[in-house]
Write a protein that holds these residues in place. Structure first.
Motif, short mmCIF file in Angstrom:
data_model
loop_
_atom_site.label_atom_id
_atom_site.label_comp_id
_atom_site.label_asym_id
_atom_site.label_seq_id
_atom_site.Cartn_x
_atom_site.Cartn_y
_atom_site.Cartn_z
N ARG A 67 24.90 -26.34 26.66
CA ARG A 67 26.22 -26.63 27.23
C ARG A 67 26.22 -26.58 28.76
N GLY A 68 25.04 -26.40 29.35
CA GLY A 68 24.94 -26.35 30.80
C GLY A 68 25.57 -25.10 31.40
N GLN A 69 25.53 -24.00 30.65
CA GLN A 69 26.14 -22.75 31.10
C GLN A 69 25.08 -21.67 31.30
N SER A 70 25.24 -20.89 32.34
CA SER A 70 24.43 -19.69 32.55
C SER A 70 25.29 -18.49 32.18
N LEU A 71 25.09 -17.97 30.98
CA LEU A 71 25.96 -16.91 30.46
C LEU A 71 25.58 -15.53 30.98
N ASN A 72 24.37 -15.40 31.53
CA ASN A 72 23.93 -14.14 32.15
C ASN A 72 23.92 -12.99 31.13
N ILE A 73 23.23 -13.22 30.01
CA ILE A 73 23.11 -12.19 28.98
C ILE A 73 21.78 -11.45 29.17
N LEU A 74 21.87 -10.13 29.25
CA LEU A 74 20.72 -9.28 29.52
C LEU A 74 20.35 -8.48 28.28
N GLN A 75 19.05 -8.18 28.13
CA GLN A 75 18.63 -7.29 27.07
C GLN A 75 19.00 -5.87 27.47
N GLY A 76 19.72 -5.16 26.59
CA GLY A 76 20.13 -3.81 26.94
C GLY A 76 20.94 -3.16 25.85
N ASP A 77 21.45 -1.98 26.16
CA ASP A 77 22.13 -1.11 25.20
C ASP A 77 23.54 -0.82 25.74
N MET A 78 24.56 -1.09 24.94
CA MET A 78 25.94 -0.88 25.41
C MET A 78 26.27 0.59 25.64
N ARG A 79 25.41 1.49 25.16
CA ARG A 79 25.62 2.91 25.44
C ARG A 79 25.22 3.27 26.86
N HIS A 80 24.50 2.37 27.52
CA HIS A 80 24.01 2.62 28.88
C HIS A 80 24.11 1.30 29.65
N LEU A 81 25.29 0.92 30.06
CA LEU A 81 25.50 -0.37 30.70
C LEU A 81 24.95 -0.36 32.13
N PRO A 82 24.15 -1.38 32.50
CA PRO A 82 23.55 -1.44 33.83
C PRO A 82 24.51 -2.04 34.86
N MET A 83 25.69 -1.45 34.96
CA MET A 83 26.73 -1.98 35.84
C MET A 83 27.39 -0.83 36.58
N LYS A 84 27.93 -1.15 37.75
CA LYS A 84 28.60 -0.14 38.56
C LYS A 84 29.97 0.20 37.97
N ASN A 110 33.09 4.73 26.07
CA ASN A 110 33.20 5.39 27.37
C ASN A 110 32.50 4.58 28.47
N GLU A 111 31.39 3.95 28.13
CA GLU A 111 30.71 3.09 29.09
C GLU A 111 31.55 1.86 29.44
N MET A 112 32.17 1.26 28.44
CA MET A 112 33.02 0.10 28.69
C MET A 112 34.18 0.47 29.60
N LYS A 113 34.78 1.61 29.36
CA LYS A 113 35.89 2.05 30.20
C LYS A 113 35.41 2.34 31.62
N ARG A 114 34.20 2.85 31.75
CA ARG A 114 33.66 3.17 33.07
C ARG A 114 33.52 1.93 33.94
N VAL A 115 33.03 0.83 33.37
CA VAL A 115 32.76 -0.37 34.18
C VAL A 115 34.00 -1.24 34.36
N LEU A 116 35.07 -0.92 33.65
CA LEU A 116 36.29 -1.73 33.71
C LEU A 116 37.12 -1.38 34.95
N LYS A 117 37.60 -2.41 35.62
CA LYS A 117 38.45 -2.21 36.80
C LYS A 117 39.81 -1.64 36.40
N PRO A 118 40.48 -0.93 37.32
CA PRO A 118 41.85 -0.51 37.06
C PRO A 118 42.72 -1.73 36.72
N ASN A 119 43.55 -1.58 35.70
CA ASN A 119 44.41 -2.64 35.17
C ASN A 119 43.64 -3.68 34.36
#
Length: 201
Positions: A67-84, A110-119
């Motif tokens: 589809r001509g898309q770069s979805l930026n999917i990484l190999q990893g574990d949602m228990r330890h998200l590599p995001m700020k 808890n990891e999902m909530k950590r990387v989520l912006k306020p609002n």
């Protein structure tokens, strides 16, 4: 435009569009042959995904490339998200997070909530005790079972209507739906039970 089979995500997409926030989104459990991140990419979102299984990741990448898309999917574990911390506007995990023990589910939330912006908005769904598979397989306790799925042994965790609520005490509930689906699968009628949540941080 392709119609994606993950229908509940269209409601989440609509709420994300209405929020006015920057269009950045993370999918936890992003692999498969029709990755829903592609839907969000169609609407101008900057996408990122985490997927543990390399084969499922490859399928998602191939779909995006067609589809001509770069979805930026990484190999990893949602228990330890590599995001700020507070780095993305929207996070979801659809038909994925319940493939682990409940202690790991809580860690992932808890990891999902950590990387989520306020609002920002979080969408997640759980299997419920109304599902036809409850009780099948190896009983791990607390409605957790090892069960066969696509010829692979996987964990399924099942929740009652109120059980998961406490994981989101620090968020604002936007939407909750207790769904029961009856459909034919491999020639037999089955019943599937889900609870869908959308929360605002």
């Amino acid at each position: 435009m392709e119609l994606f089979k993950q229908i509940p995500l269209y409601r989440f997409l609509a709420l994300c569009n209405e929020s006015g926030m920057e269009k950045t989104i993370l999918d936890c459990g992003a692999g498969g042959d029709t990755p829903p991140l592609s839907l969000f990419a169609d609407y101008g979102y900057s996408t990122c995904g985490i997927e543990m299984n390399n084969e499922q990741l490859k399928k998602a990448d191939q779909f995006g490339q067609k589809r001509g898309q770069s979805l930026n999917i990484l190999q990893g574990d949602m228990r330890h998200l590599p995001m700020k911390d507070e780095s993305t506007s929207f996070v979801y995990s659809y038909n994925s997070i319940f493939h682990m023990r409940k202690s790991d589910v809580k860690e992932s939330i808890n990891e999902m909530k950590r990387v989520l912006k306020p609002n920002g908005l979080l969408f997640v769904n759980f299997l419920t005790l109304k599902d036809f598979r409850v009780g099948d397989g190896v009983d791990l306790g607390e409605h957790q079972y090892e069960q066969m799925e696509d010829d692979v042994l996987v964990i399924h965790s099942y929740y009652d209507y109120l059980e998961a609520d406490s994981m989101f005490d620090d968020m604002q509930l936007i939407y909750k739906e207790d769904r029961v689906l009856e459909r034919k699968f491999e020639g037999e009628w089955i019943r599937q039970g889900f609870i869908d949540y959308i929360y605002k941080k």
